[in-house]
Scaffold this active site. Structure first.
Site, PDB file in Angstrom:
ATOM      1  N   ARG A  55     -46.948 -29.874  39.882  1.00 31.78           N
ATOM      2  CA  ARG A  55     -46.125 -29.084  40.797  1.00 31.78           C
ATOM      3  C   ARG A  55     -47.033 -28.592  41.903  1.00 31.78           C
ATOM      4  O   ARG A  55     -48.250 -28.763  41.847  1.00 31.78           O
ATOM      5  CB  ARG A  55     -45.335 -27.963  40.110  1.00 31.78           C
ATOM      6  CG  ARG A  55     -45.845 -27.384  38.843  1.00 31.78           C
ATOM      7  CD  ARG A  55     -47.142 -26.641  38.974  1.00 31.78           C
ATOM      8  NE  ARG A  55     -47.079 -25.685  40.060  1.00 31.78           N
ATOM      9  CZ  ARG A  55     -48.089 -25.264  40.777  1.00 31.78           C
ATOM     10  NH1 ARG A  55     -49.317 -25.726  40.541  1.00 31.78           N
ATOM     11  NH2 ARG A  55     -47.953 -24.389  41.745  1.00 31.78           N
ATOM     12  N   GLY A  56     -46.444 -27.955  42.920  1.00 33.78           N
ATOM     13  CA  GLY A  56     -47.215 -27.580  44.105  1.00 33.78           C
ATOM     14  C   GLY A  56     -46.993 -28.670  45.150  1.00 33.78           C
ATOM     15  O   GLY A  56     -47.139 -29.867  44.840  1.00 33.78           O
ATOM     16  N   ALA A  57     -46.631 -28.254  46.360  1.00 31.01           N
ATOM     17  CA  ALA A  57     -46.155 -29.215  47.366  1.00 31.01           C
ATOM     18  C   ALA A  57     -47.106 -30.400  47.615  1.00 31.01           C
ATOM     19  O   ALA A  57     -46.695 -31.557  47.475  1.00 31.01           O
ATOM     20  CB  ALA A  57     -45.841 -28.459  48.660  1.00 31.01           C
ATOM     21  N   ARG A  89     -37.183 -33.151  43.501  1.00 31.66           N
ATOM     22  CA  ARG A  89     -37.232 -31.735  43.898  1.00 31.66           C
ATOM     23  C   ARG A  89     -36.970 -31.672  45.415  1.00 31.66           C
ATOM     24  O   ARG A  89     -37.612 -32.384  46.181  1.00 31.66           O
ATOM     25  CB  ARG A  89     -38.600 -31.109  43.560  1.00 31.66           C
ATOM     26  CG  ARG A  89     -38.876 -31.083  42.045  1.00 31.66           C
ATOM     27  CD  ARG A  89     -40.042 -30.196  41.689  1.00 31.66           C
ATOM     28  NE  ARG A  89     -39.701 -28.788  41.804  1.00 31.66           N
ATOM     29  CZ  ARG A  89     -40.590 -27.795  41.725  1.00 31.66           C
ATOM     30  NH1 ARG A  89     -41.880 -28.074  41.547  1.00 31.66           N
ATOM     31  NH2 ARG A  89     -40.219 -26.535  41.829  1.00 31.66           N
ATOM     32  N   GLN A 183     -46.662 -19.423  37.119  1.00 33.47           N
ATOM     33  CA  GLN A 183     -47.753 -20.231  37.694  1.00 33.47           C
ATOM     34  C   GLN A 183     -48.965 -19.383  38.038  1.00 33.47           C
ATOM     35  O   GLN A 183     -50.090 -19.874  38.010  1.00 33.47           O
ATOM     36  CB  GLN A 183     -47.269 -20.950  38.958  1.00 33.47           C
ATOM     37  CG  GLN A 183     -46.274 -22.069  38.728  1.00 33.47           C
ATOM     38  CD  GLN A 183     -44.847 -21.589  38.883  1.00 33.47           C
ATOM     39  OE1 GLN A 183     -44.529 -20.445  38.581  1.00 33.47           O
ATOM     40  NE2 GLN A 183     -43.970 -22.457  39.337  1.00 33.47           N
ATOM     41  N   ASP A 224     -44.152 -24.392  50.713  1.00 34.06           N
ATOM     42  CA  ASP A 224     -43.512 -25.652  50.317  1.00 34.06           C
ATOM     43  C   ASP A 224     -42.917 -26.377  51.511  1.00 34.06           C
ATOM     44  O   ASP A 224     -42.810 -27.601  51.508  1.00 34.06           O
ATOM     45  CB  ASP A 224     -42.448 -25.390  49.256  1.00 34.06           C
ATOM     46  CG  ASP A 224     -43.149 -25.074  47.941  1.00 34.06           C
ATOM     47  OD1 ASP A 224     -43.509 -23.903  47.726  1.00 34.06           O
ATOM     48  OD2 ASP A 224     -43.396 -26.024  47.174  1.00 34.06           O
ATOM     49  N   ASN A 234     -41.560 -20.675  50.155  1.00 34.93           N
ATOM     50  CA  ASN A 234     -42.604 -20.690  49.118  1.00 34.93           C
ATOM     51  C   ASN A 234     -41.979 -20.117  47.852  1.00 34.93           C
ATOM     52  O   ASN A 234     -40.807 -19.700  47.843  1.00 34.93           O
ATOM     53  CB  ASN A 234     -43.841 -19.896  49.559  1.00 34.93           C
ATOM     54  CG  ASN A 234     -45.034 -20.126  48.646  1.00 34.93           C
ATOM     55  OD1 ASN A 234     -45.369 -21.252  48.317  1.00 34.93           O
ATOM     56  ND2 ASN A 234     -45.680 -19.052  48.200  1.00 34.93           N
ATOM     57  N   LYS A 235     -42.738 -20.076  46.793  1.00 35.47           N
ATOM     58  CA  LYS A 235     -42.247 -19.630  45.487  1.00 35.47           C
ATOM     59  C   LYS A 235     -41.448 -18.334  45.582  1.00 35.47           C
ATOM     60  O   LYS A 235     -41.819 -17.425  46.320  1.00 35.47           O
ATOM     61  CB  LYS A 235     -43.445 -19.461  44.558  1.00 35.47           C
ATOM     62  CG  LYS A 235     -43.171 -19.012  43.153  1.00 35.47           C
ATOM     63  CD  LYS A 235     -42.140 -19.842  42.431  1.00 35.47           C
ATOM     64  CE  LYS A 235     -42.460 -21.314  42.404  1.00 35.47           C
ATOM     65  NZ  LYS A 235     -41.276 -22.156  42.044  1.00 35.47           N
TER      66      LYS A 235
HETATM   67  O1  MRU Z   1     -42.319 -24.658  41.823  1.00 36.87           O
HETATM   68  P1  MRU Z   1     -43.752 -24.945  42.181  1.00 36.87           P
HETATM   69  O2  MRU Z   1     -44.737 -24.514  41.147  1.00 36.87           O
HETATM   70  O3  MRU Z   1     -43.927 -26.390  42.595  1.00 36.87           O
HETATM   71  O4  MRU Z   1     -44.003 -24.062  43.463  1.00 36.87           O
HETATM   72  C1  MRU Z   1     -45.273 -24.091  44.063  1.00 36.87           C
HETATM   73  C2  MRU Z   1     -45.427 -23.159  45.200  1.00 36.87           C
HETATM   74  O5  MRU Z   1     -44.510 -22.463  45.587  1.00 36.87           O
HETATM   75  C3  MRU Z   1     -46.732 -23.207  45.923  1.00 36.87           C
HETATM   76  O6  MRU Z   1     -47.066 -21.941  46.433  1.00 36.87           O
HETATM   77  C4  MRU Z   1     -46.646 -24.198  47.091  1.00 36.87           C
HETATM   78  O7  MRU Z   1     -46.185 -25.449  46.640  1.00 36.87           O
HETATM   79  C5  MRU Z   1     -47.942 -24.372  47.781  1.00 36.87           C
HETATM   80  S1  MRU Z   1     -49.057 -25.284  46.783  1.00 36.87           S
HETATM   81  C6  MRU Z   1     -50.496 -25.588  47.580  1.00 36.87           C
END
Ligand code: MRU
Length: 344
Positions: A55-57, A89, A183, A224, A234-235
């Site tokens: 996970r993470g963009a 996603r 996370q 994201d 973002n999250k």
């Molecule tokens: O749902 P996730 O864990 O994929 O969400 C991740 C985030 O919101 C991160 O902050 C974002 O992707 C930046 S990662 C470098």
């Protein structure tokens, strides 16, 4: 990233390609166990992204790139493979950027390798630019995990902290636990620990308390998807942290590579927001926490308006929201970002 593996300090990426397999750090097992997920086809890749093995963009983008190269090597139907991976996603722009890049480069493995190296190199630059914002002794708040696990290496929000630490600065990090999937508590705290960066985990709703007390002097988060005007997803919970930072006079920065910027969207209302299964909120340690009949809502992201952002830390430098036109021109004249076919 540095990881203490079986008693030895080793360097790992969160995603790589080896023996016709996409190798992923199994992020759902951390911090208890360091395990690896082996993706052998596009079904495995789609599963890994959807169910958050990875996970993470930027890491999602790199996984999609390697996954498409794998699908091509396997002789899979590429239209189906693309569709399967695209529909995993909806919010992180890097997924769509990576798919486009791979399409334009014939789904070649060397293109996926290049995509991965570019993302990693660009995040290292984010670290170098972002380090200029960090004074010795800084106390920094971050939300979710925007570290090496969420990229391939370095991280986005965590990259400046890594570089600051490497350059001998003493820093301290407040890590929001980041309900519902934790996370922050599970991944960011683990990464910071591996790097020897001092930190504490705080409940999500404690951030305002520490900000008001003067314990936080900088906030850095990842993204994201960032729109042309600087509004960004973002999250979930990022928006309230940004508002609290402004209220308390704390600089609030967003760190992201060019692959996360979606200049086709004018503003944040246009960003599709993923809503995940309600059980992520309702079930803790395999036990339902609320009354049997209560339902839950579980948006995975929120949108923070540009007015709360002090600056965007990118591989091209640091920009205020009124300078994003300059950034857009830089991105558009960057061959890699234009996703043009590779010539070598
Ligand atoms: O749902 P996730 O864990 O994929 O969400 C991740 C985030 O919101 C991160 O902050 C974002 O992707 C930046 S990662 C470098």
């Amino acid at each position: 990233m540095k990881i203490n593996f079986e008693g030895e300090e080793r360097k790992f990426k969160s995603v790589w390609f080896e023996n016709n397999t996409v190798m992923l750090i199994e992020q759902r097992s951390l911090p208890e166990k360091l395990e690896f997920f082996r993706a052998k086809n596009s079904d495995d890749i789609a599963y890994a992204i959807k169910h958050m093995v990875v996970r993470g963009a930027p890491a999602i983008g790199v996984t999609a790139a390697f996954g498409l190269a794998l699908a091509r090597k396997n002789g899979e139907n590429m239209e189906e493979a693309v569709e399967k991976i695209r529909s995993t996603r909806p919010t992180a722009f890097d997924l769509f950027k990576a798919i486009e890049f791979m399409k334009q480069n014939g789904f070649e493995l060397n293109a996926a390798e290049r995509y991965s190296q570019e993302v990693s190199g660009r995040c290292k630059k984010i670290g170098e630019y972002g380090n200029s914002l960090i004074a010795d002794g800084s106390k920094i708040l971050t939300h979710c995990n925007a570290g090496a696990l969420a990229v391939v290496d370095w991280g986005t929000a965590l990259a400046p902290m890594r570089v600051a630490k490497e350059s001998g600065k003493t820093i301290f990090v407040f890590v929001d636990e980041t309900r519902p999937r934790l996370q922050g508590a599970k991944l960011t705290a683990w990464e910071l620990g591996q790097e020897g960066i001092e930190h504490v985990i705080i409940a999500d709703n404690a951030a305002g308390y520490f900000m008001k007390k003067g314990d936080v002097n900088l906030a850095i988060v990842g993204a994201d998807r960032i729109c042309a005007n600087g509004d960004f997803a973002n999250k979930i919970g990022t928006y309230e942290k940004a508002v609290l930072a402004k209220e308390n006079g704390i600089p609030f920065y967003v760190a992201a590579p060019g692959t996360t910027f979606d200049f086709s969207l004018k503003s944040g209302e246009q960003i599709p927001i993923e809503e995940r299964d309600e059980d992520e909120v309702l079930v803790v340690n395999n036990k339902k926490i609320g009354p049997e009949t209560s339902r839950a809502r579980n948006p995975a992201f929120d949108v923070t308006p540009n007015k709360y952002v002090t600056g965007y830390i990118t591989e091209y430098g640091i920009f205020r929201s009124d300078q994003l036109g300059d950034l857009q021109r830089k991105v558009q004249s960057d061959l890699f970002m234009r996703t043009e076919p590779l010539t070598k």
